[in-house]
Design a protein around this motif. Structure first.
Motif, short mmCIF file in Angstrom:
data_model
loop_
_atom_site.label_atom_id
_atom_site.label_comp_id
_atom_site.label_asym_id
_atom_site.label_seq_id
_atom_site.Cartn_x
_atom_site.Cartn_y
_atom_site.Cartn_z
N SER A 82 0.76 -1.06 0.00
CA SER A 82 0.15 0.08 0.02
C SER A 82 0.89 1.20 0.04
CB SER A 82 -0.96 -0.23 1.29
OG SER A 82 -0.41 0.03 2.36
N SER A 83 2.13 1.00 0.17
CA SER A 83 2.88 2.22 0.10
C SER A 83 3.02 3.33 -1.34
CB SER A 83 4.49 1.80 0.36
OG SER A 83 5.10 0.94 -0.75
N GLY A 84 2.40 2.22 -2.26
CA GLY A 84 2.66 3.29 -3.65
C GLY A 84 4.04 2.77 -4.41
N TYR A 85 5.08 2.19 -3.74
CA TYR A 85 6.35 2.03 -4.53
C TYR A 85 6.21 0.54 -5.07
CZ TYR A 85 7.82 5.77 -1.33
OH TYR A 85 7.76 7.04 -0.87
N PHE A 86 5.44 -0.35 -4.18
CA PHE A 86 5.76 -1.91 -4.93
C PHE A 86 4.39 -2.40 -5.32
CE2 PHE A 86 8.76 -1.06 -1.24
CZ PHE A 86 9.95 -1.47 -2.02
N VAL A 87 4.54 -3.36 -6.26
CA VAL A 87 3.49 -3.89 -6.81
C VAL A 87 3.71 -5.36 -6.76
CG1 VAL A 87 2.09 -4.61 -8.80
CG2 VAL A 87 2.69 -2.15 -8.47
N LEU A 88 2.72 -6.03 -6.08
CA LEU A 88 2.85 -7.70 -6.07
C LEU A 88 2.76 -8.10 -7.23
CD1 LEU A 88 3.65 -10.03 -3.94
CD2 LEU A 88 1.07 -10.27 -3.92
N ASP A 89 4.01 -9.29 -7.67
CA ASP A 89 3.71 -9.83 -9.30
C ASP A 89 3.23 -11.07 -8.54
OD1 ASP A 89 4.93 -9.63 -11.71
OD2 ASP A 89 5.57 -11.55 -11.37
N GLN A 90 3.73 -11.85 -7.44
CA GLN A 90 3.30 -13.19 -7.22
C GLN A 90 3.71 -13.86 -5.89
OE1 GLN A 90 5.31 -15.28 -10.83
NE2 GLN A 90 4.70 -16.80 -9.34
N TYR A 91 3.16 -14.58 -5.50
CA TYR A 91 3.79 -15.29 -4.26
C TYR A 91 4.51 -16.40 -4.68
CZ TYR A 91 0.94 -12.72 -0.78
OH TYR A 91 0.31 -11.72 -0.12
N LEU A 92 5.55 -16.70 -3.96
CA LEU A 92 6.41 -17.76 -4.52
C LEU A 92 6.06 -18.92 -3.67
CD1 LEU A 92 9.78 -15.89 -5.16
CD2 LEU A 92 8.05 -16.35 -6.92
N GLU A 93 6.47 -20.20 -4.23
CA GLU A 93 6.45 -21.44 -3.25
C GLU A 93 7.66 -22.16 -2.96
OE1 GLU A 93 3.47 -22.24 -1.90
OE2 GLU A 93 2.42 -20.26 -3.16
N SER A 94 8.76 -21.91 -3.39
CA SER A 94 9.97 -22.52 -3.01
C SER A 94 11.03 -21.45 -3.25
CB SER A 94 10.04 -23.73 -3.73
OG SER A 94 10.64 -23.47 -5.12
#
Lengths: 302, 368
Positions: free
Chosen positions: B69-81
């Motif tokens: 929510s900071s505006g600097y980052f966008v989540l691309d995806q969650y990693l599993e390993s």
């Protein structure tokens, strides 16, 4: 009015002018005649205070070209060899600019340029860059005259201008001369020499002869023959190879031949050429023109 | 006086009738300003990150939300390993991966510390460093706020504030630099070109044999460009202020006066160049190479002067824009008055006088 005393000027190793001297009197139309590289432009630039001579002295209207350059710039009109007006300004704007530069208005001296300017006035809104060669020259002359100069210096004004415009241009110069303006004009065209009061024949930085065109021709005493045939190339070769001939040059449709003996007659040359199997031969004696004199002088120098 | 105005009028005809001149005068400055202002930036915006959360507890969720929510980052995806980390970096879109250790919240509660690993793509070192700094900053901030009540023994909390540019917005830095560069380029290049053009077209020959004095020719050349450059300066300041939000804390009047001084200095430099160059090409070349590059590289506009090798630092003293940028930053960002920039002002004044003196001395009243 113009006085040149043994002026010399060199650019690095090349000598552009070598001890040139002459005088131009008030109201005279004086021509500097010579091919490219004769030193005409350098001489004019020295007189126009644009260059400083290495040696010698020159004065315009009694003012020294080096010391009094500021006053000279007030009273001379100059038309450089290259078209040197503002191409992105219209005819009218160019004229107006040069008038204000000299601190006057067009109206003040309109009388002087009227004859010339009326010819280009219909195009006064046109940009100078879009004018024809002849019209450009007329505009340049108008601009050089707008401040009513005592002396007018024109560097090859008719180079690159069509024959009709050239003739008109010289008529204009004659008219200006009648108004008391001293004119110094240079040209590579020999036929224009006869239109001057006096000419200086120049070659490689030196003056070969100064006199009126008529007298220059009069003083030339050599016989001159003109010849033509159906094969001009072979003709000139054959004539040059004949040991009775001093020189031969192509002049338009004829070749002009200077024989070694002044008494030689046209028939003699014709006979010789017939032995060389030339056909449609035409040989006669002619009186020399200024160009013939120039060629002879040039050959003498060498 | 009439002669002078006649000359100025002619100059304006030249300027307004030449499309190229008009583009260089007005198109390029605005384009450059907009480009530099938006493209060259040290800020992070919407950087793609991936998260490998081995804990998936309340705390890691909260940190993640805060980051995103900071505006600097966008989540691309969650990693599993762990293997995914390398793979996702190779794809190139993701710039940073966050790895939360297993049992994050628990160990934080029990031992008072927990581990989160920040892996940044440092193929662009500056961006990598910035990302890491921003991330740790946000995490620290969270820790201080959320865990504050835990009262850890003796914590030193440095509170950093970036004065004059709280948001560390690089455009604040660039506008003064671009302004210096554009004014320098326009003023010096345009005058030197317009004078050498007269030489090239042979009209200088006619001007020289006219009764115009060299001073009149020079001033007549300078006056139109002075006027147009002042308009340019105002336009740049207005765009900087209204489009990029650069503050103008100090006096507008002082700012304009300083700008006019700088423009005059650049114009004198242009005349100086024209006395050395015979053709428009040479004049343009000298203006570009000898003025543009040093202005960009040595004036402190892009690269800090303090970080340069000593010889270059010394050389930078000879760069007029260096002093102008200092003046601009002082007036625009700090809002200081002449009292704080008199030294730089004097230096610019000195340069202007020096250039004029040399130019007038070198200006030839003849062809050679």
């Amino acid at each position: 009015m113009i006085k040149v005393e043994s002026i010399s000027k060199s650019y690095q190793a090349t000598k552009a002018l070598n001890r040139i001297s002459f005088e131009v009197t008030q109201g005279e139309l004086f021509g500097l005649i010579g091919p490219d590289g004769a030193g005409k432009t350098s001489l004019m630039r020295i007189l126009m205070t644009l260059l400083v001579p290495d040696e010698g002295k020159a004065s315009m209207s009694g003012l020294d070209v080096v010391r009094d350059y500021k006053q000279i710039r007030q009273l001379v009109g100059y038309m450089p060899g290259r078209f040197s007006l503002y191409q992105d300004l219209s005819v009218e704007e160019n004229l107006e600019f040069f008038a204000t530069v000299f601190g006057i208005t067009i109206a003040e001296n309109y009388e002087l340029i009227k004859d010339i300017y009326v010819q280009i006035e219909p195009f006064k809104k046109r940009l100078a860059g879009k004018l024809s060669g002849g019209m450009k020259q007329k505009l340049a002359l108008s601009c050089a005259l707008i401040h009513k100069p005592e002396i007018l210096v024109l560097d090859e004004p008719t180079t690159g201008v069509d024959a009709v415009s050239r003739k008109e241009f010289w008529e204009m110069l004659k008219k200006l001369q009648q108004q008391g303006i001293t004119i110094l004009v240079s040209t590579p065209y020999m036929d224009e020499a006869s239109l001057c009061d006096r000419v200086a024949l120049m070659q490689k930085g030196e003056v070969m002869e100064i006199d009126s065109p008529a007298r220059i021709v009069e003083n030339y005493t050599r016989t001159l023959l003109a010849a033509r045939s159906d094969n001009m190339n072979r003709l000139i070769q054959d004539v040059r190879n004949w040991d009775e001939v001093e020189s031969a040059y192509a002049f338009g449709q004829f070749i002009h031949v200077t024989p070694k003996r002044n008494e030689m007659e046209a028939v003699e040359l014709e006979k010789f050429l017939m032995t060389q199997k030339h056909e449609k031969l035409q040989v006669n004696e002619i009186s020399p023109g200024i160009e013939d004199v120039f060629m002879a002088l040039m050959k003498e120098k060498e | 006086m009439n002669r002078f105005w006649g000359f100025v009028k002619k100059e304006f005809y030249h300027i307004f009738r030449d499309a190229r001149t008009m583009i260089i005068l007005f198109g390029i400055p605005i384009a450059q300003l907009l480009l530099f202002g938006t493209v060259i930036t040290n800020e992070i915006k919407d950087a793609h990150i991936a998260i490998y959360d081995q804990s998936k507890d309340e705390v890691t969720q909260e940190i993640t939300t805060k980051l995103l929510s900071s505006g600097y980052f966008v989540l691309d995806q969650y990693l599993e390993s762990t293997a995914d980390i390398e793979a996702i970096f190779k794809k190139g879109k993701v710039r940073e991966v966050l790895v939360f250790e297993a049992g994050f919240a628990q160990s934080l509660e029990k031992e008072g510390k927990a581990k989160v690993q920040v892996i940044a793509d440092a193929s662009d070192p500056n961006v990598g460093k910035l990302l890491a700094n921003y991330t740790s900053g946000i995490i620290n901030d969270y820790m201080l706020k959320e865990m504050g009540e835990m009262q850890l023994p003796m914590q030193i909390k440095p509170e950093v504030r970036m004065y004059y540019n709280e948001g560390l917005e690089s455009v604040h830095m660039f506008v003064p630099g671009i302004m210096a560069m554009i004014l320098m380029l326009i003023s010096a290049m345009m005058t030197s070109i317009s004078i050498t053009r007269e030489k090239e077209l042979g009209t200088m020959e006619i001007l020289l044999v006219s009764p115009l004095r060299p001073v009149q020719i020079i001033l007549g050349k300078v006056a139109p460009y002075l006027g147009l450059s002042i308009i340019n300066a105002v336009v740049i300041l207005l765009i900087g202020h209204w489009v990029f939000g650069v503050p103008i804390a100090g006096s507008w009047v002082l700012l304009m006066l300083e700008s006019i001084l700088f423009i005059l200095m650049a114009l004198c430099l242009g005349i100086l160049i024209s006395t050395m160059a015979k053709t428009q090409m040479v004049a343009m070349f000298i203006s570009m190479i000898a003025l543009m590059l040093p202005t960009i590289l040595l004036s402190g506009f892009i690269f800090p002067i303090e970080n340069m090798p000593v010889p270059l630092q010394i050389l930078s003293h000879a760069m007029p824009p260096r002093w102008f940028i200092v003046i601009l930053k002082n007036i625009m960002l700090k809002g200081t008055g002449l009292l704080y920039v008199w030294k730089e002002t004097l230096i610019l004044l000195g340069m202007a006088v020096l250039f004029t003196a040399i130019a007038v001395k070198k200006f030839k009243t003849r062809l050679e």
